[in-house]
Motif scaffolding. Structure first.
Motif, PDB file in Angstrom:
ATOM      1  N   GLN A 152      17.062 -31.038 -19.682  1.00 15.28           N
ATOM      2  CA  GLN A 152      16.305 -31.440 -20.867  1.00 15.28           C
ATOM      3  C   GLN A 152      14.995 -32.091 -20.410  1.00 15.28           C
TER       4      GLN A 152
ATOM      5  N   GLU B 134      12.022 -31.895 -21.341  1.00 15.72           N
ATOM      6  CA  GLU B 134      11.064 -32.393 -22.332  1.00 15.72           C
ATOM      7  C   GLU B 134      11.141 -33.915 -22.465  1.00 15.72           C
TER       8      GLU B 134
ATOM      9  N   THR C 144       8.651 -36.822 -23.886  1.00 18.66           N
ATOM     10  CA  THR C 144       8.977 -37.417 -25.196  1.00 18.66           C
ATOM     11  C   THR C 144       9.334 -38.897 -25.076  1.00 18.66           C
TER      12      THR C 144
END
Length: 201
Positions: A40, A42, A46
């Motif tokens: 993950q 991202e 984020t």
């Protein structure tokens, strides 16, 4: 300042939205186990758009306002139409790069979470110091020192506290974000180092 305001609004809005929805907050922060083992990736970026609390958010936005605005102006002066793009690239890539040491250090710890824009903000602070090392900077409006001294103290503090740990602050992200900001500027404009040295000596 348009880009800086845009970043501030985005960070503030996403943080507030995530506060209202704990499942979103959890999904956006850097959980090192999920980021590494479930790919993950991202989360490396984020996590820079969510914060623990109001003070955490305010301090990052406060610093972003001053140093982000200054770097936005400097980049537009030096790089013209590419300035805004490079500014955003610096900030976003610094958030991700600053998280990498923690990711690898804590990759097998499912309970480790990190969040906040500090890595990107630290990159902007050190980038500014590289361009203008003698400009006096004030830490929380109290301790005012030339930028190069404050930058050196910041790096030393991050190294010491990163090794000590125990205060729930990701000092590694501060340190590597700051160092990345220097590297980013020197890749874009290598002559900045010569100017920096000649300014000091």
């Amino acid at each position: 300042m348009e880009v800086t305001y845009g970043l501030m609004i985005a960070i503030g809005a996403i943080t507030y939205y995530a506060w209202q929805r704990p499942e979103i907050h959890q999904k956006l922060m850097l959980n090192t186990h999920a980021t590494f083992h479930q790919r993950q990736l991202e989360r490396l970026i984020t996590s820079g758009f969510v914060h623990n609390n109001g003070i955490h958010l305010f301090m990052n936005l406060f610093t972003l306002y001053f140093f982000g605005g200054a770097i936005e102006e400097i980049f537009n002066a030096y790089f013209g139409s590419s300035g805004n793009f490079l500014y955003v690239l610096l900030f976003l890539s610094a958030v991700a790069v600053a998280n990498l040491p923690t990711l690898f250090k804590q990759k097998n710890n499912p309970n480790y979470n990190s969040l906040g824009a500090s890595g990107g903000v630290s990159a902007l602070v050190l980038a500014f110091i590289l361009f203008d090392p003698l400009q006096e900077l004030c830490l929380y409006g109290l301790l005012c020192l030339p930028g190069y001294i404050l930058g050196a103290l910041f790096i030393a503090y991050s190294i010491v506290m990163g090794k000590r740990g125990g205060d729930n602050i990701n000092h590694d992200a501060h340190l590597f974000g700051a160092l990345y900001g220097v590297v980013f500027v020197l890749i874009l404009k290598p002559s900045t180092l010569e100017t920096f040295i000649s300014t000091l000596f």
